[in-house]
Design a protein around this motif. Structure first.
Motif, PDB file in Angstrom:
ATOM      1  N   ALA B  53       0.829  -1.209   0.000  1.00 11.48           N
ATOM      2  CA  ALA B  53       0.000   0.000   0.000  1.00 11.48           C
ATOM      3  C   ALA B  53       0.860   1.254   0.000  1.00 11.48           C
ATOM      4  N   THR B  54       2.017   1.187   0.666  1.00 13.24           N
ATOM      5  CA  THR B  54       2.925   2.336   0.650  1.00 13.24           C
ATOM      6  C   THR B  54       3.333   2.657  -0.783  1.00 13.24           C
ATOM      7  N   GLY B  55       3.721   1.594  -1.513  1.00 18.76           N
ATOM      8  CA  GLY B  55       4.105   1.788  -2.909  1.00 18.76           C
ATOM      9  C   GLY B  55       2.991   2.436  -3.703  1.00 18.76           C
ATOM     10  N   GLY B  56       1.765   1.964  -3.508  1.00 22.03           N
ATOM     11  CA  GLY B  56       0.624   2.526  -4.223  1.00 22.03           C
ATOM     12  C   GLY B  56       0.360   3.967  -3.826  1.00 22.03           C
ATOM     13  N   ALA B  57       0.371   4.217  -2.519  1.00 24.95           N
ATOM     14  CA  ALA B  57       0.072   5.559  -2.020  1.00 24.95           C
ATOM     15  C   ALA B  57       1.095   6.577  -2.523  1.00 24.95           C
ATOM     16  N   VAL B  58       2.377   6.208  -2.412  1.00 26.53           N
ATOM     17  CA  VAL B  58       3.440   7.112  -2.852  1.00 26.53           C
ATOM     18  C   VAL B  58       3.266   7.438  -4.332  1.00 26.53           C
ATOM     19  N   CYS B  59       3.011   6.397  -5.118  1.00 23.09           N
ATOM     20  CA  CYS B  59       2.915   6.569  -6.566  1.00 23.09           C
ATOM     21  C   CYS B  59       1.753   7.501  -6.945  1.00 23.09           C
ATOM     22  N   ILE B  60       0.583   7.227  -6.375  1.00 24.53           N
ATOM     23  CA  ILE B  60      -0.599   8.022  -6.716  1.00 24.53           C
ATOM     24  C   ILE B  60      -0.426   9.480  -6.291  1.00 24.53           C
ATOM     25  N   MET B  61       0.095   9.681  -5.081  1.00 19.11           N
ATOM     26  CA  MET B  61       0.242  11.053  -4.595  1.00 19.11           C
ATOM     27  C   MET B  61       1.248  11.839  -5.447  1.00 19.11           C
ATOM     28  N   LEU B  62       2.318  11.185  -5.845  1.00 17.56           N
ATOM     29  CA  LEU B  62       3.313  11.868  -6.668  1.00 17.56           C
ATOM     30  C   LEU B  62       2.731  12.214  -8.039  1.00 17.56           C
ATOM     31  N   ILE B  63       1.966  11.271  -8.603  1.00 15.03           N
ATOM     32  CA  ILE B  63       1.364  11.558  -9.907  1.00 15.03           C
ATOM     33  C   ILE B  63       0.369  12.711  -9.777  1.00 15.03           C
ATOM     34  N   MET B  64      -0.386  12.713  -8.685  1.00 17.38           N
ATOM     35  CA  MET B  64      -1.327  13.813  -8.452  1.00 17.38           C
ATOM     36  C   MET B  64      -0.604  15.149  -8.359  1.00 17.38           C
ATOM     37  N   ASN B  65       0.654  15.067  -7.886  1.00 21.94           N
ATOM     38  CA  ASN B  65       1.438  16.295  -7.781  1.00 21.94           C
ATOM     39  C   ASN B  65       2.255  16.579  -9.034  1.00 21.94           C
ATOM     40  N   GLY B  66       1.873  15.899 -10.115  1.00 22.58           N
ATOM     41  CA  GLY B  66       2.481  16.232 -11.388  1.00 22.58           C
ATOM     42  C   GLY B  66       3.739  15.467 -11.738  1.00 22.58           C
ATOM     43  N   TRP B  67       4.069  14.460 -10.950  1.00 19.35           N
ATOM     44  CA  TRP B  67       5.265  13.680 -11.252  1.00 19.35           C
ATOM     45  C   TRP B  67       5.032  12.794 -12.475  1.00 19.35           C
ATOM     46  N   ASN B  68       6.120  12.492 -13.130  1.00 19.58           N
ATOM     47  CA  ASN B  68       6.106  11.506 -14.193  1.00 19.58           C
ATOM     48  C   ASN B  68       5.822  10.120 -13.566  1.00 19.58           C
ATOM     49  N   PRO B  69       4.883   9.328 -14.131  1.00 23.95           N
ATOM     50  CA  PRO B  69       4.489   8.055 -13.507  1.00 23.95           C
ATOM     51  C   PRO B  69       5.656   7.093 -13.290  1.00 23.95           C
ATOM     52  N   LEU B 109       2.989   1.077   9.129  1.00 20.62           N
ATOM     53  CA  LEU B 109       2.827   1.578   7.765  1.00 20.62           C
ATOM     54  C   LEU B 109       1.376   1.975   7.492  1.00 20.62           C
ATOM     55  N   TYR B 110       0.440   1.344   8.177  1.00 28.25           N
ATOM     56  CA  TYR B 110      -0.963   1.704   7.985  1.00 28.25           C
ATOM     57  C   TYR B 110      -1.167   3.199   8.283  1.00 28.25           C
ATOM     58  N   SER B 111      -0.613   3.626   9.422  1.00 33.53           N
ATOM     59  CA  SER B 111      -0.707   5.052   9.770  1.00 33.53           C
ATOM     60  C   SER B 111       0.059   5.905   8.770  1.00 33.53           C
ATOM     61  N   ILE B 112       1.261   5.445   8.447  1.00 29.39           N
ATOM     62  CA  ILE B 112       2.093   6.215   7.515  1.00 29.39           C
ATOM     63  C   ILE B 112       1.391   6.349   6.164  1.00 29.39           C
ATOM     64  N   ASN B 113       0.792   5.250   5.710  1.00 27.26           N
ATOM     65  CA  ASN B 113       0.099   5.281   4.418  1.00 27.26           C
ATOM     66  C   ASN B 113      -1.073   6.261   4.429  1.00 27.26           C
ATOM     67  N   LEU B 114      -1.807   6.278   5.545  1.00 22.58           N
ATOM     68  CA  LEU B 114      -2.906   7.242   5.657  1.00 22.58           C
ATOM     69  C   LEU B 114      -2.377   8.666   5.555  1.00 22.58           C
ATOM     70  N   ASN B 115      -1.233   8.898   6.186  1.00 19.98           N
ATOM     71  CA  ASN B 115      -0.622  10.225   6.106  1.00 19.98           C
ATOM     72  C   ASN B 115      -0.194  10.565   4.692  1.00 19.98           C
ATOM     73  N   ILE B 116       0.406   9.562   4.020  1.00 19.84           N
ATOM     74  CA  ILE B 116       0.827   9.796   2.636  1.00 19.84           C
ATOM     75  C   ILE B 116      -0.390  10.153   1.787  1.00 19.84           C
TER      76      ILE B 116
END
Lengths: 264, 321
Positions: B53-69, B109-116
């Motif tokens: 889930a961390t991998g997913g959360a990081v990826c989606i949030m970065l893409i939302m912020n305009g990062w290259n996928p 990581l559950y908490s961390i993922n929610l924060n991400i």
């Protein structure tokens, strides 16, 4: 070469199982010394080897190899000075890996493990030659998984691995005790040949008094965590099992505890 | 009964298969991570549920912020590495048992993922506004599958190479016989941390790819991931040994882990097609894994068991032998 200064080690201090395993153990080995170690159960023989190998830290005292104090180094760092063969044939090798892979791991003892290929092509021939000294036909089975080998074969392989890179000290912890007499003789024979060939400083624990007398240039007897008898050179060649038993009773004030040492 | 069978549409099954294959490839990457710890180190690492889930959360949030996928995926991988290092240090430095170390990382990581995820339990990207190479868009699915297959092959190649190097050999030895490894100068603690880091890195990468594929990340997307990963590893092994037998070399062994993932998802698609309630899928997965883990053990027992000896001796006694 190897020096043990006043080693102390107590297991489970402050509990009912408290055991003073090493009691001010001191020992000095010259280069090329081949010492056999005997003593009853719980005399501290294996504890001494484990202290040298750094399986755990000693309570006090110093272990010097080549004049360098290694007492503060963890097990895997001390490994660069030491070759070890254990009592249990399963302990010294990786069962799911090939003979050649095990040897390649041992050839890199004490070196940085890089991202170069784990077994170089040239090593194959080298190991094939080296395996011949064991006289077990392993040179034809380089790519067999070690788990397929017998206890004796594994023990012989461990011996070869321990000496593949010349160790400062070779530690043999009853390495033939789990083998049948014929195989044990073969492994002991290989031990003698390798130790002589490379002039290795060696400590060999054995339960067998005859072996202790027949091998090496020096014999020490341990009791209650220290050395109670140290016989070398000319004197050692004249030793008999009866002498040893007699000496043991005289020095320790008790009968030798292990029947197997006397009967075998 | 008849009504049930007539309600099943074979074409629907056919249409669902490409999606199953794509998901299977994504989870195959995850399963390669699990293979690294479970098979190489004999360490059932439960932190993967969190790092997926961390991998997913990081990826989606970065893409939302305009990062290259693709760059986002790299960060997912790094985040997973970090998670693995935490589990490794909990275990090697602080002496916490393997299973518990994994659980502790997973739960934190559950908490961390929610924060991400900015405090939300899920975040979606607008798949129409971002150009994604990996997507569940039906018309682009063949391309996605091809791309995922290439990614899997590259990862298998890298793993095969690494585990063949001096460093990788030391890692395998650590899992095989830690006593021997230390005697040969290998820091088994360091190796354990490295294996956990790489494993969780792969799992998080897989999580990142999954989030791109489905267009969102959910804090629960990794729940039970370890079980799916194990299912893929075990199905792949059983299948590989059945098909190739002695010819199953190490490269193919790794490839069959991914095949295991694909088979798992094809079965998943099939069972869903049979109108098996989606809510019960995790139960089904757990049962499948339990059976596959139990079969080799029971086979060994059936060859030599106390009750068999007792029966045979009783029979011999009766016949007066």
């Amino acid at each position: 070469m190897l020096e043990l200064r006043e080693l102390y080690k107590t297991f489970n201090p402050g509990t009912i199982t408290e055991k003073h395993a090493l009691n001010g153990l001191s020992l000095k080995l010259e280069t090329g010394d081949f010492v056999t170690v005997i003593g009853g159960n719980g005399a501290g023989k294996s504890t001494m080897l484990n202290a040298i190998a750094g399986v755990w830290p000693v309570d006090s005292g110093a272990i010097l190899i080549d004049g360098k104090d290694v007492s503060g180094l963890p097990e895997h760092k001390r490994a660069s000075f030491l070759g070890r063969v254990f009592q249990d044939p399963m302990t010294g090798t990786a069962a799911d890996m090939e003979i050649i892979e095990n040897l390649a791991l041992a050839a890199r003892r004490g070196q940085r493990r890089t991202l170069r290929w784990g077994v170089k092509k040239a090593e194959q021939e080298e190991y094939r030659e080296l395996l011949k000294i064991l006289d077990l036909g392993l040179e034809e089975r380089l790519h067999a998984k070690v788990g397929l080998l017998s206890g004796g074969q594994r023990q012989a392989l461990t011996l070869l691995m321990a000496t593949l890179r010349k160790p400062e000290v070779l530690l043999l912890d009853e390495h033939t005790a789990a083998l049948d007499p014929k195989t044990a003789a073969k492994v002991l024979d290989a031990t003698d040949r390798i130790v002589t060939r490379d002039n290795l400083t060696t400590i060999m624990i054995t339960h067998n008094m005859k072996d202790a007398i027949a091998h090496g240039n020096r014999l020490i007897m341990m009791n209650e965590g220290r050395i109670i008898l140290d016989i070398r050179g000319e004197e050692k060649t004249k030793l008999t099992v009866e002498d040893l038993l007699h000496q043991f009773e005289k020095v320790s004030g008790q009968a030798f505890a292990s029947d197997s040492a006397i009967l075998s | 009964m008849i009504a049930y069978f007539t309600s099943l549409n074979p074409l629907a099954l056919l249409r669902a298969c490409p999606g199953g294959i794509a998901q299977g490839l994504v989870w195959g990457i995850m399963a390669l991570g699990v293979y690294l710890t479970f098979r190489m180190l004999d360490f059932a690492d439960l932190s993967v549920d969190g790092s997926m889930a961390t991998g997913g959360a990081v990826c989606i949030m970065l893409i939302m912020n305009g990062w290259n996928p693709e760059a986002a995926l790299l960060v997912s991988f790094l985040a997973g590495l970090l998670a693995g290092i935490i589990t490794g240090l909990l275990h090697t430095l602080l002496g916490i048992p393997a299973i518990l170390a994994g659980i502790l990382t997973q739960i934190s990581l559950y908490s961390i993922n929610l924060n991400i995820l900015g405090g939300k339990s899920n975040q979606a990207i607008n798949v129409n506004s971002v150009s994604l190479r990996i997507t569940s868009n039906a018309s682009l699915l063949p391309r996605t599958i091809l791309l995922l297959a290439i990614v899997c092959l590259v990862i298998i190649g890298i793993l095969y190479w690494y585990l063949g190097t001096e460093h990788g050999s030391a890692l395998r030895a650590t899992g095989n016989n830690p006593n021997m490894s230390r005697a040969q100068g290998i820091s088994t603690k360091m190796m354990t941390v490295i294996a956990l880091a790489l494993s969780n890195g792969l799992v998080a990468l897989s999580g990142g790819i999954l989030s791109q594929y489905q267009g969102f990340a959910d804090v629960n997307m990794g729940r039970g991931a370890i079980v799916i990963g194990l299912a893929a590893v075990i199905i792949g092994e059983v299948l590989g040994e059945a098909i190739l037998g002695k010819h199953l070399n190490f490269f193919l062994r790794l490839a069959f882990v991914v095949v295991g993932g694909i088979i798992y998802y094809l079965v998943y698609v099939f069972v869903l097609w049979l109108k098996f309630p989606a809510n019960d899928m995790k139960l089904l997965t757990a049962i499948v894994v339990a059976i596959f883990l139990a079969v080799p053990y029971l086979q060994g027992r059936s060859k030599s068991s106390f009750s068999k000896v007792a029966k045979r001796n009783a029979k011999n006694a009766k016949e007066g032998k």
